[in-house]
Design a protein around this motif. Sequence first.
Motif, PDB file in Angstrom:
ATOM      1  N   SER A  47       0.843  -1.191   0.000  1.00 11.44           N
ATOM      2  CA  SER A  47       0.000   0.000   0.000  1.00 11.44           C
ATOM      3  C   SER A  47       0.877   1.239   0.000  1.00 11.44           C
ATOM      4  CB  SER A  47      -0.887   0.030   1.243  1.00 11.44           C
ATOM      5  OG  SER A  47      -1.725  -1.082   1.251  1.00 11.44           O
ATOM      6  N   GLU A  49       2.319   4.874   1.070  1.00 15.05           N
ATOM      7  CA  GLU A  49       2.473   5.497   2.385  1.00 15.05           C
ATOM      8  C   GLU A  49       1.249   6.328   2.745  1.00 15.05           C
ATOM      9  OE1 GLU A  49       4.905   5.578   4.804  1.00 15.05           O
ATOM     10  OE2 GLU A  49       5.801   3.874   3.778  1.00 15.05           O
ATOM     11  N   PHE A  50       0.757   7.099   1.778  1.00 10.03           N
ATOM     12  CA  PHE A  50      -0.425   7.919   1.974  1.00 10.03           C
ATOM     13  C   PHE A  50      -1.501   7.368   1.050  1.00 10.03           C
ATOM     14  CE2 PHE A  50       3.206  10.701   2.831  1.00 10.03           C
ATOM     15  CZ  PHE A  50       2.924  11.039   4.139  1.00 10.03           C
ATOM     16  N   VAL A  70      -0.408  16.344   9.208  1.00 10.21           N
ATOM     17  CA  VAL A  70      -0.639  14.906   9.023  1.00 10.21           C
ATOM     18  C   VAL A  70       0.581  14.272   8.369  1.00 10.21           C
ATOM     19  CG1 VAL A  70      -2.013  13.193   7.783  1.00 10.21           C
ATOM     20  CG2 VAL A  70      -3.153  15.063   8.970  1.00 10.21           C
ATOM     21  N   ALA A  71       1.109  14.908   7.337  1.00  3.83           N
ATOM     22  CA  ALA A  71       2.276  14.367   6.637  1.00  3.83           C
ATOM     23  C   ALA A  71       3.472  14.262   7.573  1.00  3.83           C
ATOM     24  CB  ALA A  71       2.617  15.233   5.430  1.00  3.83           C
ATOM     25  N   ARG A  72       3.706  15.297   8.397  1.00  3.38           N
ATOM     26  CA  ARG A  72       4.818  15.246   9.342  1.00  3.38           C
ATOM     27  C   ARG A  72       4.618  14.131  10.365  1.00  3.38           C
ATOM     28  NH1 ARG A  72       4.411  20.526   8.609  1.00  3.38           N
ATOM     29  NH2 ARG A  72       3.887  21.549  10.509  1.00  3.38           N
ATOM     30  N   ARG A  73       3.398  14.003  10.861  1.00  5.21           N
ATOM     31  CA  ARG A  73       3.109  12.963  11.850  1.00  5.21           C
ATOM     32  C   ARG A  73       3.336  11.576  11.249  1.00  5.21           C
ATOM     33  NH1 ARG A  73      -2.065  14.045  13.020  1.00  5.21           N
ATOM     34  NH2 ARG A  73      -2.833  12.451  11.618  1.00  5.21           N
ATOM     35  N   GLU A  74       2.865  11.370  10.023  1.00  4.31           N
ATOM     36  CA  GLU A  74       2.979  10.062   9.384  1.00  4.31           C
ATOM     37  C   GLU A  74       4.425   9.693   9.065  1.00  4.31           C
ATOM     38  OE1 GLU A  74       0.572   7.740   8.778  1.00  4.31           O
ATOM     39  OE2 GLU A  74      -0.786   9.019   9.910  1.00  4.31           O
ATOM     40  N   THR A  75       5.260  10.669   8.826  1.00  5.10           N
ATOM     41  CA  THR A  75       6.670  10.390   8.519  1.00  5.10           C
ATOM     42  C   THR A  75       7.545  10.428   9.752  1.00  5.10           C
ATOM     43  OG1 THR A  75       7.069  12.712   7.980  1.00  5.10           O
ATOM     44  CG2 THR A  75       6.493  11.241   6.147  1.00  5.10           C
ATOM     45  N   GLY A  76       6.938  10.706  10.914  1.00  9.57           N
ATOM     46  CA  GLY A  76       7.697  10.704  12.164  1.00  9.57           C
ATOM     47  C   GLY A  76       8.450  11.990  12.416  1.00  9.57           C
ATOM     48  N   THR A  79       5.864  17.842  14.723  1.00  6.76           N
ATOM     49  CA  THR A  79       4.702  18.551  14.205  1.00  6.76           C
ATOM     50  C   THR A  79       4.650  20.002  14.661  1.00  6.76           C
ATOM     51  OG1 THR A  79       3.363  17.773  16.046  1.00  6.76           O
ATOM     52  CG2 THR A  79       3.305  16.468  14.013  1.00  6.76           C
TER      53      THR A  79
END
Length: 82
Positions: A47, A49-50, A70-76, A79
């Motif tokens: 799948s 990443e986003f 959201v993008a920063r959170r998902e990439t670690g 934020t």
Amino acid sequence: MTTRRTTILLDADLLDRLERHVGRQRTTKTAVIAAALETWLDGHEASPEFPFLGIGRSASGRLSLDGRAVARRETGRPTGPR
């Protein structure tokens, strides 16, 4: 699309079934195997990443800020503000 040759090993019973199928359907082994691989790979690929990406304008102006968070959170990544 370019094609390349490869060799596969199949159980004798599976190969017999394939040969009967292509005879009945008047197609080729290549066509059947390619279609089967496409179907299998579509169901087993990783799948993204986003899972979606939305592009547009927001009347509130928060959409792009929320999207970045959201993008920063998902990439670690942190934020907090820069």
